[in-house]
Design an enzyme around this catalytic site. Structure first.
Site, PDB file in Angstrom:
ATOM      1  N   TRP A 293       0.792  -1.196   0.034  1.00 48.46           N
ATOM      2  CA  TRP A 293       0.027  -0.002  -0.031  1.00 48.46           C
ATOM      3  C   TRP A 293       0.809   1.118   0.003  1.00 48.46           C
ATOM      4  O   TRP A 293       0.615   2.136  -0.559  1.00 48.46           O
ATOM      5  CB  TRP A 293      -1.025  -0.142   1.138  1.00 48.46           C
ATOM      6  CG  TRP A 293      -1.862  -1.132   1.132  1.00 48.46           C
ATOM      7  CD1 TRP A 293      -2.098  -2.178   1.893  1.00 48.46           C
ATOM      8  CD2 TRP A 293      -3.044  -1.410   0.221  1.00 48.46           C
ATOM      9  NE1 TRP A 293      -2.931  -3.044   1.657  1.00 48.46           N
ATOM     10  CE2 TRP A 293      -3.524  -2.449   0.491  1.00 48.46           C
ATOM     11  CE3 TRP A 293      -3.468  -0.668  -1.027  1.00 48.46           C
ATOM     12  CZ2 TRP A 293      -4.732  -3.317  -0.293  1.00 48.46           C
ATOM     13  CZ3 TRP A 293      -4.259  -1.324  -1.853  1.00 48.46           C
ATOM     14  CH2 TRP A 293      -4.993  -2.565  -1.480  1.00 48.46           C
TER      15      TRP A 293
ATOM     16  N   ASP B  17      -1.665   6.765   6.387  1.00 42.81           N
ATOM     17  CA  ASP B  17      -2.733   5.576   5.830  1.00 42.81           C
ATOM     18  C   ASP B  17      -2.778   4.600   7.060  1.00 42.81           C
ATOM     19  O   ASP B  17      -2.065   3.694   7.429  1.00 42.81           O
ATOM     20  CB  ASP B  17      -2.260   4.827   4.670  1.00 42.81           C
ATOM     21  CG  ASP B  17      -2.974   3.769   4.289  1.00 42.81           C
ATOM     22  OD1 ASP B  17      -4.222   3.472   4.752  1.00 42.81           O
ATOM     23  OD2 ASP B  17      -2.804   3.148   3.257  1.00 42.81           O
TER      24      ASP B  17
ATOM     25  N   LYS C  92     -11.812  -2.143   6.957  1.00 41.40           N
ATOM     26  CA  LYS C  92     -11.118  -2.772   7.599  1.00 41.40           C
ATOM     27  C   LYS C  92     -11.679  -2.764   9.131  1.00 41.40           C
ATOM     28  O   LYS C  92     -12.030  -3.769   9.689  1.00 41.40           O
ATOM     29  CB  LYS C  92      -9.634  -2.411   7.453  1.00 41.40           C
ATOM     30  CG  LYS C  92      -8.925  -2.425   6.199  1.00 41.40           C
ATOM     31  CD  LYS C  92      -9.290  -3.489   5.305  1.00 41.40           C
ATOM     32  CE  LYS C  92      -8.277  -3.550   3.955  1.00 41.40           C
ATOM     33  NZ  LYS C  92      -7.631  -2.523   3.407  1.00 41.40           N
TER      34      LYS C  92
END
Ligand SMILES: *Cc1c(COP(=O)(O)O)cnc(C)c1O
Length: 362
Positions: free
Chosen positions: A104, A173, A197
């Site tokens: 990511w 993030d 998530k």
């Protein structure tokens, strides 16, 4: 009638707290005496206004955010933030630092590059297959921000403590560990988290942006890609992802009122992760893939002695009502995602299953 519910270890979309799902179900046809579902009311109505304002207020309370912080609910996932951040925060001649800790983070760096924005990879753990979090990083004191990925969902690593940046704002993030533990938010200029998530359904990305960062937004961006557009309209410049915001509001209420806040949540998460890592460490059969000091409390990644055994493990786990234990398709192996909503009882059941599987196959 009791519903059939599995032990859900999905990486995302992932488990939601059962009381939240039950409340959604109970009020689905008639939200707050409106005679309508939350999916049918206007986003301009008092009903939705109360939902989004409560979600903002609870986020601010949970993280002890001061008045400089704006809480936004955006679309496009965490992946759109990879681009919006450099577009909004970096002017010509300015640069940002990035720490590359996995898939990511790499994608976030890619977007800065695609946009032709000046940036530097200040540290990377690619040399050891992203199995650790880099330490003692020398950041550029002139950087506009330092971008980190607080939890690396795929490789199973997490920043135990956030890096010292010498006053440069952190941009993080936090998709896969947002609201899993308390932290000092004052070091952060911007925090973002895809909801699916740890805090809600897919389709919303929660963004927290500090006023000084918001003021960097240039005029010449498309309206929908400017943070200022969304901040000035309380995330309702256009139709927001109403159902997602509503679900997040209920998860935040659960965190505050049922769990009792982030300290309590962190203690439970610590207990769940310790149980799994202790089981892995005590075994010659299971092998953790992340370095011990960089292990994630959210995504526990591990291998078995062979790929055949991993396949068998996942098949038998599925038959026994354990879902989501297959590692990310890019890395293989096994992964137990133990976000806030996955209870200690599910982790205890998984550990029992792992021990029994080892007995039979080890
Ligand atoms: C899942 C994930 C993403 C991608 O989120 P989308 O909402 O699908 O764009 C980004 N970063 C991290 C850390 C993730 O876990």
């Amino acid at each position: 009638m009791p519903q059939h519910r599995i032990h859900n270890f999905n990486a995302g979309p992932a488990a939601l707290p059962l009381p939240v799902l039950e409340e959604i179900q109970a009020s689905f046809l008639n939200f707050n005496q409106s005679g309508m579902s939350i999916t049918e009311v206007s986003h301009r109505s008092k009903w939705f206004d109360d939902v989004i304002n409560d979600a903002v207020a609870r986020t601010k309370r949970l993280l002890k955010l001061d008045d400089r912080y704006h809480v936004l609910f955006l679309q496009g996932g965490a992946s759109l933030q990879f681009a919006m951040i450099p577009m909004n925060l970096l002017k010509d001649g300015e640069s940002a630092d990035y720490v590359n800790t996995g898939t990511w983070a790499t994608k976030a760096i890619d977007e800065a590059r695609i946009l032709g924005k000046q940036h530097r990879v200040a540290a990377s753990s690619k040399d050891k297959d992203f199995s650790y979090i880099p330490k003692n990083i020398a950041f550029d004191p002139k950087a506009v921000y330092v971008h980190i990925t607080s939890n690396n969902t795929i490789k199973g690593t997490q920043w135990a403590a956030y890096p010292e940046t010498g006053g440069v704002p952190l941009v993080a993030d936090m998709s896969s560990d947002f609201l899993s533990r308390p932290f000092d938010a004052s070091k952060f200029g911007l925090i973002y988290a895809g909801a699916q998530k740890n805090i809600g359904p897919a389709g919303v990305c929660l963004v927290i942006i500090r006023e000084d960062m918001l003021q960097k937004t240039p005029d010449n961006l498309p309206t929908m890609l400017k943070y200022t557009t969304h901040a000035s309209k309380n995330s309702m410049y256009n139709t927001p992802p109403c159902f997602g915001v509503y679900t997040i509001q209920l998860v935040l209420k659960w965190l505050e009122e049922t769990i009792g806040g982030l300290d309590k949540m962190a203690a439970i998460n610590q207990q769940k992760a310790s149980l799994l890592y202790r089981t892995i460490d005590a075994s010659q059969f299971y092998r953790g893939t992340a370095q011990a000091d960089s292990r994630s409390l959210m995504n526990v990644t591990f291998r078995l002695p062979s790929e055949d055994l991993e396949k068998k493990f996942i098949e038998e786990a599925t038959k026994n009502d354990f879902g989501g234990l297959k590692g990310h398709r890019s890395v293989g192996g096994c992964r137990a995602s133990i976000y806030n909503a996955t209870g200690l009882k599910s982790v205890e059941a998984l550990v029992d299953f792992m021990k029994a599987f080892e007995q039979k196959n080890g």
